[in-house]
Motif scaffolding. Structure first.
Motif, short mmCIF file in Angstrom:
data_model
loop_
_atom_site.label_atom_id
_atom_site.label_comp_id
_atom_site.label_asym_id
_atom_site.label_seq_id
_atom_site.Cartn_x
_atom_site.Cartn_y
_atom_site.Cartn_z
N ASP A 170 0.82 -1.22 0.00
CA ASP A 170 0.00 0.00 0.00
C ASP A 170 0.85 1.27 0.00
OD1 ASP A 170 1.02 -0.37 2.52
OD2 ASP A 170 -0.85 0.10 3.58
N GLY A 171 2.11 1.12 -0.33
CA GLY A 171 3.00 2.28 -0.38
C GLY A 171 4.10 2.08 -1.41
N THR A 172 5.34 2.26 -0.98
CA THR A 172 6.49 2.11 -1.87
C THR A 172 7.56 1.27 -1.17
OG1 THR A 172 7.66 4.06 -1.03
CG2 THR A 172 6.07 4.42 -2.82
N LEU A 173 8.57 0.89 -1.92
CA LEU A 173 9.70 0.18 -1.31
C LEU A 173 10.48 1.08 -0.37
CD1 LEU A 173 10.93 -2.05 -4.27
CD2 LEU A 173 10.02 -2.84 -2.07
N PHE A 174 10.38 2.39 -0.56
CA PHE A 174 10.99 3.28 0.42
C PHE A 174 10.28 3.17 1.76
CE2 PHE A 174 11.10 7.45 2.57
CZ PHE A 174 12.46 7.45 2.89
N ASP A 175 8.95 3.15 1.74
CA ASP A 175 8.20 2.96 2.98
C ASP A 175 8.59 1.63 3.64
OD1 ASP A 175 6.57 5.34 2.75
OD2 ASP A 175 5.45 4.32 1.19
N TYR A 176 8.76 0.61 2.83
CA TYR A 176 9.14 -0.70 3.33
C TYR A 176 10.53 -0.64 4.00
CZ TYR A 176 10.39 -5.70 3.14
OH TYR A 176 10.79 -6.98 3.44
N LEU A 177 11.46 0.06 3.37
CA LEU A 177 12.80 0.24 3.94
C LEU A 177 12.75 0.93 5.29
CD1 LEU A 177 15.06 1.40 0.96
CD2 LEU A 177 15.64 -0.41 2.58
N VAL A 178 12.00 2.02 5.35
CA VAL A 178 11.92 2.78 6.60
C VAL A 178 11.29 1.93 7.70
CG1 VAL A 178 11.03 4.85 7.72
CG2 VAL A 178 11.80 4.97 5.36
N LYS A 179 10.21 1.24 7.36
CA LYS A 179 9.49 0.44 8.34
C LYS A 179 10.36 -0.67 8.92
CE LYS A 179 5.33 -2.45 8.84
NZ LYS A 179 4.15 -3.01 8.12
N ASN A 180 11.22 -1.26 8.09
CA ASN A 180 11.96 -2.45 8.51
C ASN A 180 13.39 -2.20 8.93
OD1 ASN A 180 10.13 -4.97 8.00
ND2 ASN A 180 9.77 -3.61 6.26
N THR A 181 13.83 -0.95 8.89
CA THR A 181 15.13 -0.61 9.47
C THR A 181 14.92 -0.10 10.89
OG1 THR A 181 14.99 1.52 8.30
CG2 THR A 181 16.42 -0.18 7.35
N ASP A 182 15.87 -0.40 11.74
CA ASP A 182 15.79 -0.04 13.16
C ASP A 182 16.15 1.42 13.34
OD1 ASP A 182 16.18 0.24 15.95
OD2 ASP A 182 16.75 -1.88 16.14
N SER A 183 15.24 2.21 13.84
CA SER A 183 15.48 3.66 13.99
C SER A 183 16.63 3.96 14.94
CB SER A 183 14.21 4.36 14.46
OG SER A 183 13.80 3.87 15.73
N ARG A 184 17.01 3.00 15.78
CA ARG A 184 18.17 3.20 16.66
C ARG A 184 19.47 3.21 15.87
NH1 ARG A 184 17.65 -1.69 20.68
NH2 ARG A 184 17.15 -2.67 18.65
N TYR A 185 19.46 2.52 14.74
CA TYR A 185 20.70 2.33 13.97
C TYR A 185 20.68 2.92 12.58
CZ TYR A 185 20.97 -1.29 17.59
OH TYR A 185 20.95 -1.97 18.78
N VAL A 186 19.51 3.28 12.08
CA VAL A 186 19.39 3.74 10.70
C VAL A 186 18.59 5.03 10.64
CG1 VAL A 186 18.66 3.17 8.35
CG2 VAL A 186 19.48 1.34 9.88
N SER A 187 19.26 6.11 10.25
CA SER A 187 18.60 7.39 10.01
C SER A 187 18.55 7.63 8.50
CB SER A 187 19.35 8.52 10.73
OG SER A 187 19.28 8.36 12.13
N LEU A 188 18.04 8.78 8.10
CA LEU A 188 17.82 9.06 6.69
C LEU A 188 18.38 10.41 6.28
CD1 LEU A 188 14.06 8.01 6.56
CD2 LEU A 188 15.98 6.65 5.68
N GLN A 189 18.91 10.46 5.07
CA GLN A 189 19.30 11.72 4.45
C GLN A 189 18.48 11.87 3.17
OE1 GLN A 189 23.17 12.27 2.23
NE2 GLN A 189 23.47 13.88 3.76
#
Length: 288
Positions: A170-189
């Motif tokens: 229901d979204g994009t592979l970017f949404d999938y990436l964000v959802k499944n990466t751990d926010s403690r270890y993965v931020s975004l630019q």
């Protein structure tokens, strides 16, 4: 009666405080962070000499640099050369394969530069066909590598490149990436141009994922130029900030609400020395 007045006052305060805390005075600058530059901008200049290129960067007013040491210069030497010119290196980059295979080496190089962030700008995939399998490989590498970097006092960030906006569920592979990466270890630019190029809305995505974003790459896209899902386009489509399709006032408003502290201009045109002063002037001209 007194109790009723107190309750009314508290209700009124609750309604106005969020608005006031986010409000900006008319005339306040929209660009509020130290002026930063991405190393790739000067890809055609380093061959003329590292000190000479850093002198140009300093003379243009840049005080933050994102990137690594140019060929032939050690990270320690490059850091010293930057510091002598009042330039810090808050962020550097890494290739995907090195992050995947040896994240400690990535951390060691970042520490030698004095960087607190490491970004990865590309996930291996078949051109124009980024898939769930590619995303799953990245999720595994980002979570594992990001954990090692965090243990070394460094924040890992994935640099969005546009091809991640392939539809998925229901979204994009970017949404999938964000959802499944751990926010403690993965931020975004966010690279605002590549986000736009791939069909994303930069301001809306900044709002959607909020504090996951820690920095921006600022560049603009030629009006009417073709867009696709490759994350690749020619240098002729990179234009002076404010002259293309990007809505920079909307982007900066959302970035300021989030509290983003680092924004790096990245000029991929072939006339960067002429374009950069115009881009800087445009950013500084933007007011609330």
């Amino acid at each position: 009666m007194k109790k009723t007045l107190v309750l009314l006052f508290l209700a009124f305060a609750w309604m106005i405080t969020p608005m006031e805390s986010q409000a900006q005075k008319a005339g306040d600058p929209m660009f509020k962070v130290p002026l930063g530059i991405a190393s790739y901008t000067f890809r055609n200049q380093w061959k003329n000499g590292v000190p000479q290129t850093l002198d140009i960067i300093q003379q243009m007013g840049f005080v933050e640099f994102e990137g690594g040491a140019p060929q032939g210069v050690s990270p320690e030497q490059f850091r010293k050369m930057c510091e002598e010119r009042g330039i810090s290196i808050p962020s550097t980059g890494t290739g995907f394969e090195q992050l995947e295979s040896d994240p400690q080496a990535v951390a060691d190089r970042a520490k030698a530069l004095g960087a607190k962030y490491v970004m990865c700008a590309w996930i291996p995939h078949k051109r124009g066909q980024f898939s769930k399998e590619d995303a799953d490989r990245a999720i595994k590498a980002f979570n594992a590598g990001g954990k090692v970097l965090k243990e070394n006092g460094i924040t890992f960030k994935y640099h969005v490149h546009g091809y991640e906006f392939q539809p998925y569920e229901d979204g994009t592979l970017f949404d999938y990436l964000v959802k499944n990466t751990d926010s403690r270890y993965v931020s975004l630019q966010m690279d605002v141009m590549w986000t736009h190029f791939g069909g994303g809305d930069p301001a809306a995505l900044l709002k959607k994922y909020g504090k996951r974003w820690v920095s921006l790459h600022l560049k603009d896209f030629r009006k009417g130029a073709p867009k696709d899902m490759t994350g690749l386009t020619g240098p002729e489509n990179d234009v002076v900030l404010g002259q293309g399709e990007l809505d920079f006032p909307a982007i900066l408003r959302e970035a300021n609400k989030i509290g983003i502290k680092h924004m790096f201009i990245e000029d991929e045109s072939e006339h960067e020395l002429e374009a950069l002063p115009k881009s800087i002037a445009y950013l500084k001209s933007l007011k609330y």
